[in-house]
Write an enzyme that holds these catalytic residues in place. Sequence first.
Site, PDB file in Angstrom:
ATOM      1  N   GLU A 422       0.838  -1.198   0.000  1.00 49.49           N
ATOM      2  CA  GLU A 422       0.000   0.000   0.000  1.00 49.49           C
ATOM      3  C   GLU A 422       0.878   1.255   0.000  1.00 49.49           C
ATOM      4  O   GLU A 422       1.645   1.482   0.920  1.00 49.49           O
ATOM      5  CB  GLU A 422      -0.879  -0.021   1.266  1.00 49.49           C
ATOM      6  CG  GLU A 422      -1.572   1.294   1.548  1.00 49.49           C
ATOM      7  CD  GLU A 422      -2.318   1.290   2.895  1.00 49.49           C
ATOM      8  OE1 GLU A 422      -2.334   0.239   3.574  1.00 49.49           O
ATOM      9  OE2 GLU A 422      -2.865   2.341   3.252  1.00 49.49           O
ATOM     10  N   ASP A 495      -1.237  -1.146   5.694  1.00 51.64           N
ATOM     11  CA  ASP A 495      -1.128  -0.618   7.054  1.00 51.64           C
ATOM     12  C   ASP A 495      -2.131  -1.299   7.967  1.00 51.64           C
ATOM     13  O   ASP A 495      -3.195  -1.725   7.535  1.00 51.64           O
ATOM     14  CB  ASP A 495      -1.430   0.891   7.064  1.00 51.64           C
ATOM     15  CG  ASP A 495      -0.312   1.681   6.401  1.00 51.64           C
ATOM     16  OD1 ASP A 495       0.787   1.123   6.253  1.00 51.64           O
ATOM     17  OD2 ASP A 495      -0.557   2.848   6.034  1.00 51.64           O
ATOM     18  N   ASP A 497      -4.440  -0.306   9.789  1.00 53.12           N
ATOM     19  CA  ASP A 497      -5.491   0.644  10.192  1.00 53.12           C
ATOM     20  C   ASP A 497      -6.716   0.457   9.296  1.00 53.12           C
ATOM     21  O   ASP A 497      -6.730  -0.444   8.443  1.00 53.12           O
ATOM     22  CB  ASP A 497      -4.965   2.078  10.147  1.00 53.12           C
ATOM     23  CG  ASP A 497      -4.516   2.481   8.738  1.00 53.12           C
ATOM     24  OD1 ASP A 497      -4.822   1.733   7.773  1.00 53.12           O
ATOM     25  OD2 ASP A 497      -3.853   3.520   8.598  1.00 53.12           O
ATOM     26  N   ASP A 499      -7.964   2.163   6.770  1.00 55.25           N
ATOM     27  CA  ASP A 499      -7.701   2.260   5.332  1.00 55.25           C
ATOM     28  C   ASP A 499      -6.988   1.019   4.815  1.00 55.25           C
ATOM     29  O   ASP A 499      -7.301   0.509   3.748  1.00 55.25           O
ATOM     30  CB  ASP A 499      -6.834   3.489   5.044  1.00 55.25           C
ATOM     31  CG  ASP A 499      -7.701   4.735   4.903  1.00 55.25           C
ATOM     32  OD1 ASP A 499      -8.939   4.580   4.798  1.00 55.25           O
ATOM     33  OD2 ASP A 499      -7.143   5.852   4.927  1.00 55.25           O
TER      34      ASP A 499
END
Length: 627
Positions: A422, A495, A497, A499
């Site tokens: 990402e 990541d 998180d 997103d």
Amino acid sequence: MSKDKEKYGAQSIKVLEGLEGIRRRPSMYIGSTGKDGQHHLVYEAVDNSVDEALAGHCNKINVSLNKDGSVAIEDDGRGIPVDIHPIYKVPAVQLALTKLHAGGKFDKKSYAISGGLHGVGISVVNALSKKLIVEIKRKGKIYRQEYSRGNVKTKLKVIGKCSDTGTKVTFWPDPEIFSTLEFDYKILETRFREIAFLNAGLKIELNDEVKNKKIEFFAVGGLIEFVKWINKSKDVINKPIYFKREMDHTIIEVSIQYNSGYQENIFGFVNTINTVEGGTHVFGFKTALTRVINDYAKKKGVLKDGNLSGDDVREGLTAIISIKIPEPQFEGQTKTKLGNSEVKGFVDSVVTSALSEFFEENPSIAKKIVSKATDAAKARLAAKKAKDLVRRKNAFSLGGLPGKLADCSNKKSENTELYLVEGESAGGSAKMARNKENQAILPLKGKILNVEKANPAKTLSSEEIVNMITAIGTGVGEQFNIEKLRYNKIIIMTDADVDGEHIKTLLLTFFFRFMHQLIENGNVYAAMPPLYRIRKRKDYYVYSDKELKRVTEKLGTSNVTRFKGLGEMSSTQLWDTTMNPKTRKIKKIFIEDAVEADRTFSMLMGDDVQARKMFISKNAREAQLDV
Ligand code: 0RA
């Protein structure tokens, strides 16, 4: 001893050896001794009752997970025969429970059709149970017999009278064999729902005495209800088309319903087993569908030049092909591909005649389907032009590979890995961190396209997606070829998180819809970057909040650093925590149930907001959200 007696004596010994063999190598019979294997025991027992239903003698199966750790499977069939076997001189039921492969099929004539992927029979359940009790209601009497680890504990006894018939098997999985003794309600629920859909009119009740939950499956409409259920959060185009034909001990049932989406969803079943790898029944169906739609379109003058391709006529299609045959031959890696060659022609001719007839009688539905397929063909041609453009652009980079790909030097796929990363900056760190020899890096620009909502033309002209397809090498759809796979592991690295989770879901949707074989083949993984670092003389990395709690209780809370993203880690940290095969953790992605996975992706990524909300509120407690 007479020759005959000697022969039968020897055979009986072989019988005993058979059950010993099951205990010595259980995985050979039930796949594993973990969770899957334990559930397999239940299926094996239930399959026997389903066979009785297929033979037309059983309407209801009751499965109960008991507080004492046992599972009971009860049916209202004819009851397993109890008469003394003329050769073995023991009750027939005892043979079924102690002879490998005997199952309920020792009298082959009583069952034309039988389920059971491995077809190993109830004796396997017996061999792998600490204790098993069989109770039979037959000819006015109730019989009972007890076993342990495959050995007879009591003789078959009459314990009462009755006016109905049936069989009840209660078993306690053996803790000497199984690593876990808990059952997963959800897994059983999914399988029993499927069995009920595939056997119209059969009632299956699942009763969890421990968690106090109960559910009953019953589908009068059978396959028609099955496709409706799969298409529940999709926008459908027609009422399900359904037909059933019977010939020479073979039953073919097909149900078809199109939706406005772009995915193809064909589920094949043979004797209620989901044939994940397809086979001759699915092949016959596809051939017939393509031919019938092309012929109809030509006859109506809609199709002037060229033909509709298989992919065109299957866009937005949900179909179930369920066949029941006496002697299925299963092939393929997971033994879920039907091999019987005679089935292809049979399904082809049944579908051709039934579907042509249906189109003649329902011209308005036929028109909708043909127009959906011609739209797909137009989009396909447009996509091809776009793809050629991208290819030409890519031709400037080395060997046709995407310019952004930092490839590894090893060109053999065995030991190589492709990281899909990402963001450009994390991509940069990953390039520095990696082992150049066998780890390749492809950075992705943030969120890729949601392929669930886009038409294939758009998907296959998206630059990020084309880059991925080119790097992976296999191609997609009908052209997919696993031999051309360029890496052994494809690792999604996002990541830790919200997103990152979203991007991971988008990528998994892409793989599930366009390269599901890669998931089935075990090539797709998710990296697990740590969430926190704890400094205490040495660095400790922590991968979940639960783990953080445990570790800080031991080490104290000072120095805890929360990583915001992969880009924040130094390349050494990234290597140590996420990419070094010796120290990293990665998750292998697998499909537990194809039907369930399809519904979940449609729900999560599709247009039905209400269904998504329901799904999220129902599953929120199990998910860990980072907000
Ligand atoms: C063979 C013959 C007959 C019944 C069964 C097998 C049978 C097996 C199982 C296993 C679980 N439930 C079952 N129910 C029936 C009956 C033959 C007859 O009555 O003529």
